[in-house]
Design a protein around this motif. Sequence first.
Motif, PDB file in Angstrom:
ATOM      1  N   ALA A  70       0.962  -0.988  -0.270  1.00 62.21           N
ATOM      2  CA  ALA A  70       0.246  -0.428  -0.002  1.00 62.21           C
ATOM      3  C   ALA A  70       0.744   0.978  -0.156  1.00 62.21           C
ATOM      4  O   ALA A  70       0.872   2.285  -0.878  1.00 62.21           O
ATOM      5  CB  ALA A  70      -0.669  -0.353   1.285  1.00 62.21           C
ATOM      6  N   ARG A  71       1.591   0.874   0.799  1.00 63.27           N
ATOM      7  CA  ARG A  71       2.587   2.561   0.647  1.00 63.27           C
ATOM      8  C   ARG A  71       3.070   2.814  -0.575  1.00 63.27           C
ATOM      9  O   ARG A  71       3.604   4.277  -1.012  1.00 63.27           O
ATOM     10  CB  ARG A  71       4.307   2.287   1.475  1.00 63.27           C
ATOM     11  N   HIS A  72       3.755   1.578  -1.324  1.00 66.81           N
ATOM     12  CA  HIS A  72       4.512   1.418  -2.711  1.00 66.81           C
ATOM     13  C   HIS A  72       3.544   2.089  -3.478  1.00 66.81           C
ATOM     14  O   HIS A  72       3.737   2.704  -4.307  1.00 66.81           O
ATOM     15  CB  HIS A  72       5.134   0.694  -3.123  1.00 66.81           C
ATOM     16  N   LEU A  73       1.674   2.075  -3.541  1.00 65.89           N
ATOM     17  CA  LEU A  73       0.941   2.128  -4.431  1.00 65.89           C
ATOM     18  C   LEU A  73       0.701   3.286  -4.756  1.00 65.89           C
ATOM     19  O   LEU A  73       0.654   4.156  -5.294  1.00 65.89           O
ATOM     20  CB  LEU A  73       0.297   1.072  -4.276  1.00 65.89           C
ATOM     21  N   LEU A  74       0.731   3.783  -2.977  1.00 61.44           N
ATOM     22  CA  LEU A  74       0.145   5.392  -2.565  1.00 61.44           C
ATOM     23  C   LEU A  74       1.219   6.497  -3.114  1.00 61.44           C
ATOM     24  O   LEU A  74       1.185   7.220  -3.302  1.00 61.44           O
ATOM     25  CB  LEU A  74      -0.099   5.700  -1.201  1.00 61.44           C
ATOM     26  N   ALA A  75       2.600   5.932  -2.483  1.00 62.08           N
ATOM     27  CA  ALA A  75       3.445   6.636  -3.146  1.00 62.08           C
ATOM     28  C   ALA A  75       4.156   6.875  -4.514  1.00 62.08           C
ATOM     29  O   ALA A  75       3.877   8.139  -5.373  1.00 62.08           O
ATOM     30  CB  ALA A  75       5.206   6.043  -3.247  1.00 62.08           C
ATOM     31  N   ASP A  76       3.498   5.848  -5.504  1.00 60.45           N
ATOM     32  CA  ASP A  76       3.678   5.905  -6.855  1.00 60.45           C
ATOM     33  C   ASP A  76       2.691   6.649  -7.660  1.00 60.45           C
ATOM     34  O   ASP A  76       2.239   7.564  -8.106  1.00 60.45           O
ATOM     35  CB  ASP A  76       3.818   4.531  -7.758  1.00 60.45           C
ATOM     36  N   ALA A  77       1.332   6.557  -6.889  1.00 60.69           N
ATOM     37  CA  ALA A  77      -0.007   7.438  -6.826  1.00 60.69           C
ATOM     38  C   ALA A  77       0.067   8.901  -6.750  1.00 60.69           C
ATOM     39  O   ALA A  77      -0.045   9.812  -7.830  1.00 60.69           O
ATOM     40  CB  ALA A  77      -1.791   6.826  -6.534  1.00 60.69           C
ATOM     41  N   ASP A  78       1.127   9.341  -5.272  1.00 60.68           N
ATOM     42  CA  ASP A  78       1.227  10.427  -5.381  1.00 60.68           C
ATOM     43  C   ASP A  78       1.740  11.215  -6.207  1.00 60.68           C
ATOM     44  O   ASP A  78       2.297  12.002  -6.626  1.00 60.68           O
ATOM     45  CB  ASP A  78       1.271  10.671  -4.207  1.00 60.68           C
ATOM     46  N   GLU A  79       3.154  10.427  -6.686  1.00 58.73           N
ATOM     47  CA  GLU A  79       3.658  10.877  -7.762  1.00 58.73           C
ATOM     48  C   GLU A  79       3.374  11.090  -9.180  1.00 58.73           C
ATOM     49  O   GLU A  79       3.238  12.441  -9.658  1.00 58.73           O
ATOM     50  CB  GLU A  79       5.315   9.679  -8.217  1.00 58.73           C
ATOM     51  N   LEU A  80       2.308  10.406  -9.695  1.00 56.16           N
ATOM     52  CA  LEU A  80       1.579  10.337 -10.571  1.00 56.16           C
ATOM     53  C   LEU A  80       0.937  11.693 -10.705  1.00 56.16           C
ATOM     54  O   LEU A  80       0.834  12.819 -11.207  1.00 56.16           O
ATOM     55  CB  LEU A  80       0.241   9.706 -10.858  1.00 56.16           C
ATOM     56  N   VAL A  81       0.261  12.084  -9.397  1.00 60.98           N
ATOM     57  CA  VAL A  81      -0.848  13.491  -9.705  1.00 60.98           C
ATOM     58  C   VAL A  81       0.471  14.308  -9.192  1.00 60.98           C
ATOM     59  O   VAL A  81       0.071  15.330  -9.508  1.00 60.98           O
ATOM     60  CB  VAL A  81      -1.372  12.772  -8.119  1.00 60.98           C
ATOM     61  N   ARG A  82       1.464  14.645  -8.901  1.00 63.65           N
ATOM     62  CA  ARG A  82       2.585  15.403  -9.059  1.00 63.65           C
ATOM     63  C   ARG A  82       2.967  16.078 -10.152  1.00 63.65           C
ATOM     64  O   ARG A  82       2.941  16.995 -10.458  1.00 63.65           O
ATOM     65  CB  ARG A  82       3.827  15.250  -8.056  1.00 63.65           C
ATOM     66  N   GLU A  83       3.737  14.728 -10.586  1.00 61.89           N
ATOM     67  CA  GLU A  83       4.017  14.661 -12.116  1.00 61.89           C
ATOM     68  C   GLU A  83       2.605  15.925 -13.272  1.00 61.89           C
ATOM     69  O   GLU A  83       3.545  16.383 -14.118  1.00 61.89           O
ATOM     70  CB  GLU A  83       4.272  13.527 -12.707  1.00 61.89           C
ATOM     71  N   ALA A  84       1.619  15.332 -13.413  1.00 64.21           N
ATOM     72  CA  ALA A  84       0.447  15.930 -13.868  1.00 64.21           C
ATOM     73  C   ALA A  84       0.213  17.269 -13.136  1.00 64.21           C
ATOM     74  O   ALA A  84      -0.238  17.902 -14.274  1.00 64.21           O
ATOM     75  CB  ALA A  84      -0.793  14.694 -13.663  1.00 64.21           C
ATOM     76  N   THR A  85       0.131  17.840 -12.111  1.00 64.44           N
ATOM     77  CA  THR A  85       0.230  18.371 -11.901  1.00 64.44           C
ATOM     78  C   THR A  85       0.945  19.804 -12.145  1.00 64.44           C
ATOM     79  O   THR A  85       0.417  20.875 -12.422  1.00 64.44           O
ATOM     80  CB  THR A  85      -0.492  18.425 -10.782  1.00 64.44           C
ATOM     81  N   THR A  86       2.053  19.639 -11.745  1.00 67.58           N
ATOM     82  CA  THR A  86       3.481  20.440 -11.932  1.00 67.58           C
ATOM     83  C   THR A  86       3.516  21.585 -13.295  1.00 67.58           C
ATOM     84  O   THR A  86       4.162  21.783 -13.764  1.00 67.58           O
ATOM     85  CB  THR A  86       4.520  20.093 -11.504  1.00 67.58           C
ATOM     86  N   GLY A  87       2.664  19.738 -14.201  1.00 68.53           N
ATOM     87  CA  GLY A  87       3.027  20.230 -15.886  1.00 68.53           C
ATOM     88  C   GLY A  87       4.492  20.995 -16.230  1.00 68.53           C
ATOM     89  O   GLY A  87       5.134  19.761 -16.248  1.00 68.53           O
ATOM     90  N   HIS A  88       4.479  22.266 -17.561  1.00 76.57           N
ATOM     91  CA  HIS A  88       6.344  22.449 -17.107  1.00 76.57           C
ATOM     92  C   HIS A  88       6.494  22.876 -16.137  1.00 76.57           C
ATOM     93  O   HIS A  88       7.722  23.607 -17.268  1.00 76.57           O
ATOM     94  CB  HIS A  88       5.375  23.034 -18.443  1.00 76.57           C
TER      95      HIS A  88
END
Length: 283
Positions: A70-88
Amino acid sequence: MDLELRHLRCLVAIVDTGTFTDAAIELGVSQAAVSRTLLALERVLGVRVLHRTSRSVAPTTAGVQVLARARHLLADADELVREATTGHTRVRVGHAWSALGRHTAGFQRSWAARHPDVELLVVRTNTPTGGLAEGLCDLAVLRTAVDARHYAHRVVGYEARYCAMAADDPWARRRTVTLAEIAGRELVIDRRTGTTTVDLWPEDARPRVEHTHDVDDWLAAIATGRCVGITPHSTVTQYRRDGIVYRRVRDAAPVPVHLVWPHQDPHPATPEAVALLTKLYRR
């Protein structure tokens, strides 16, 4: 019922805070909602994940494994959101070997000074495209042939070729060597991401070849003294190792350095990166 991230966040919050009450505060929900979410998780998994008493909670044997995942999956999900929201606000430059050589630090510092709002990350990925095909970077530095069907590119500079050898090799006392001399030695080649092929020599005068698949393995083979390698100048500055020296190959053609990016939807910072690297190599 499908497994949801909220189920995993609930489990992690309970374990980290130690109680259902504190987990509810952490998650901003009611204690009853925490209990319902945990029960839903256990129904989805078909196992109990927590031992619960009036005073404490602790993971079951199955719960320990679920919690780690769960910790790994949540970390991956948070990273995905962070990359998408930081944009350029970030640009990732991938490479398979030696980054930008002696220009690496200059590129990073100049970029930070010119574009303080766009974070620059230089990422090594041991693939033929330096991580571009895998989606691990926005731009890639390549010193091998570029697949123009899928990628756009610009030659930003050229690097001389050097022969890597053991420090006690007889050639180490010299300033340069030639391709004809290297043909008489055993040559170690990284055929996956390296820049050297036997096409540097005529068909009837090629060296014996040993293959590797990573720069560290390439360096380790050379350090034994049984073989030598040919590499661009960037390796000389990026991989200084005890027991290995580099001497210029005076009659070998230089290696072009390409900055490569996808044809579709290139990163907006691409023109600035091309211009800065071209300027650094011209210096």
